[in-house]
Design an enzyme around this catalytic site. Structure first.
Site, PDB file in Angstrom:
ATOM      1  N   HIS A   1      -7.065   0.862   6.561  1.00  0.00           N
ATOM      2  CA  HIS A   1      -6.587   2.161   7.015  1.00  0.00           C
ATOM      3  C   HIS A   1      -7.538   2.605   8.120  1.00  0.00           C
ATOM      4  CE1 HIS A   1      -4.834   6.343   5.886  1.00  0.00           C
ATOM      5  NE2 HIS A   1      -5.194   6.313   7.156  1.00  0.00           N
TER       6      HIS A   1
ATOM      7  N   GLY B   1      -2.074   3.233   8.720  1.00  0.00           N
ATOM      8  CA  GLY B   1      -2.451   4.564   9.188  1.00  0.00           C
ATOM      9  C   GLY B   1      -1.722   4.969  10.458  1.00  0.00           C
ATOM     10  N   GLY B   2      -0.891   5.995  10.368  1.00  0.00           N
ATOM     11  CA  GLY B   2      -0.241   6.545  11.554  1.00  0.00           C
ATOM     12  C   GLY B   2       0.899   5.734  12.124  1.00  0.00           C
TER      13      GLY B   2
ATOM     14  N   CYS C   1      -8.376   5.147  -1.286  1.00  0.00           N
ATOM     15  CA  CYS C   1      -7.831   6.441  -1.694  1.00  0.00           C
ATOM     16  C   CYS C   1      -8.943   7.482  -1.810  1.00  0.00           C
ATOM     17  CB  CYS C   1      -7.106   6.299  -3.026  1.00  0.00           C
ATOM     18  SG  CYS C   1      -6.321   7.828  -3.567  1.00  0.00           S
TER      19      CYS C   1
ATOM     20  N   LYS D   1      -7.633  -3.160   0.136  1.00  0.00           N
ATOM     21  CA  LYS D   1      -7.233  -2.104   1.068  1.00  0.00           C
ATOM     22  C   LYS D   1      -8.397  -1.134   1.179  1.00  0.00           C
ATOM     23  CE  LYS D   1      -3.588   1.274   2.032  1.00  0.00           C
ATOM     24  NZ  LYS D   1      -4.416   2.496   2.189  1.00  0.00           N
TER      25      LYS D   1
ATOM     26  N   MET E   1       1.632   4.138  -3.251  1.00  0.00           N
ATOM     27  CA  MET E   1       1.386   5.577  -3.185  1.00  0.00           C
ATOM     28  C   MET E   1       1.685   6.190  -4.546  1.00  0.00           C
ATOM     29  SD  MET E   1       2.872   6.491   0.608  1.00  0.00           S
ATOM     30  CE  MET E   1       4.499   5.808   0.247  1.00  0.00           C
TER      31      MET E   1
ATOM     32  N   GLY F   1       3.340   3.413   5.217  1.00  0.00           N
ATOM     33  CA  GLY F   1       3.397   4.153   3.967  1.00  0.00           C
ATOM     34  C   GLY F   1       4.438   5.245   3.982  1.00  0.00           C
ATOM     35  N   ARG F   2       4.015   6.464   4.289  1.00  0.00           N
ATOM     36  CA  ARG F   2       4.891   7.627   4.169  1.00  0.00           C
ATOM     37  C   ARG F   2       6.095   7.592   5.092  1.00  0.00           C
ATOM     38  NH1 ARG F   2       0.491   8.425   1.809  1.00  0.00           N
ATOM     39  NH2 ARG F   2       0.338   9.881   0.068  1.00  0.00           N
TER      40      ARG F   2
END
Length: 317
Positions: free
Chosen positions: A154, A195-196, A83, A122, A1, A217-218
């Protein structure tokens, strides 16, 4: 990221998991070729296993970037085809490449020819008006024909027009069943999902359905202890230090950084979420966010912030 998973972040995360693959920020091939290489590519040996994520759409440039990166001994080279940011689109790489699978195949073939380690991709499930059920299997087949054996998908479409990068992480609906269908369609390939995903329980449930891996990720950034501490159990290992142990292990690393002329906030900005959901989380975050950027901030701030968390936890008990 980008702007998040720099070398300080990865060192911090590695203290919580020995097995998870850590990814660099996306670095463009031209930056690797023409920019400050050690700053862009350098990392601590303790970070292994670590993957270099590249952005680009010129096979020759990507091959040169991979050739340069060989000296840093990454464990994996990843091409970002997911991205959706404006600057990525304007450079014709990232998610926009979902529309050009033949070019992606040329890129990864050139990268594989220069790489001693696996080259992975990715991607998204599609972009804009594409029909993911048609586009994704064709994309995978084309890129796999060039030698890629590992895809991180993703599970959202990316809308290149009309949605911001943040909205592209939240608004397009997740399609986990489609990613699982790709594993069934391509059983010889390594198919990971992204994702999610916000918890280890969710990650385990997806793995139990036949997927080969899960990328977080986040959630791993904002609440690293919940996502990373205990993650090695997915490999059958019991490694699970406490958040307090992680802070203590970070101290020598922070000290070396300060001695070399670095600033405290360059590291502690990645540590703000360590105690998320635990007693003292707010005081920890406040102490670091308010104090770490002040001139002369050093290890004493870490010690006082940690003492406050411990005192809050004792009072709560």
């Amino acid at each position: 990221m980008m702007d998040w998973t720099d070398r300080h972040c990865r060192y911090f995360h590695r203290l919580m998991t020995r097995r998870a693959m850590l990814y660099t920020e996306m670095v463009t091939a031209p930056a690797v070729i023409h920019g400050p290489r050690d700053r862009l590519l350098g990392f601590s040996p303790e970070e292994h296993p670590v993957a270099l994520q590249l952005g680009g759409s010129d096979p020759a440039e990507l091959a040169q970037a991979v050739r340069i990166a060989r000296d840093w001994n990454y464990d994996e080279i990843n091409l970002n085809v997911g991205c959706p940011s404006d600057r990525v689109q304007s450079g014709c790489f990232g998610a926009v490449l979902m529309e050009r699978p033949g070019l992606v195949a040329d890129c990864v073939a050139a990268m594989i020819a220069e790489s001693p380690v696996p080259v992975t991709v990715k991607c998204r499930i599609g972009v804009d008006e594409q029909v993911p059920e048609q586009v994704l299997p064709a994309f995978i087949e084309t890129v796999a024909s060039a030698g890629v054996r590992h895809f991180v998908i993703h599970a959202r479409k990316a809308w290149l027009q009309g949605l911001s990068p943040k909205e592209n992480r939240e608004i397009p609906p997740l399609d986990y069943p489609l990613v699982m269908a790709m594993k069934r369609a391509f059983p010889h390939l390594t198919i990971c999902i992204n994702g999610g995903i916000t918890s280890l329980g969710q990650a385990r449930a997806l793995l139990d359905q036949g997927l080969d891996g899960v990328m977080v990720g986040r959630a791993a950034y904002h609440d690293p202890a919940s996502v990373l501490i205990g993650a090695d159990a997915l490999w059958g290992e019991a490694f699970a230090p406490s958040p307090f142990e992680v802070v203590h292990q970070m101290v020598p690393y922070i000290a070396r950084h300060l001695e070399s002329g670095g600033r405290l906030h360059q590291i502690t900005r990645h540590m703000l979420g360590l105690f998320t959901g635990r007693p003292g989380a707010r005081s920890w975050r406040r102490a670091l966010s308010e104090g770490a950027s002040r001139p002369g901030a050093g290890l004493a701030l870490i010690e006082s912030a940690l003492a406050e968390v411990q005192a809050t936890g004792t009072a709560a008990a």
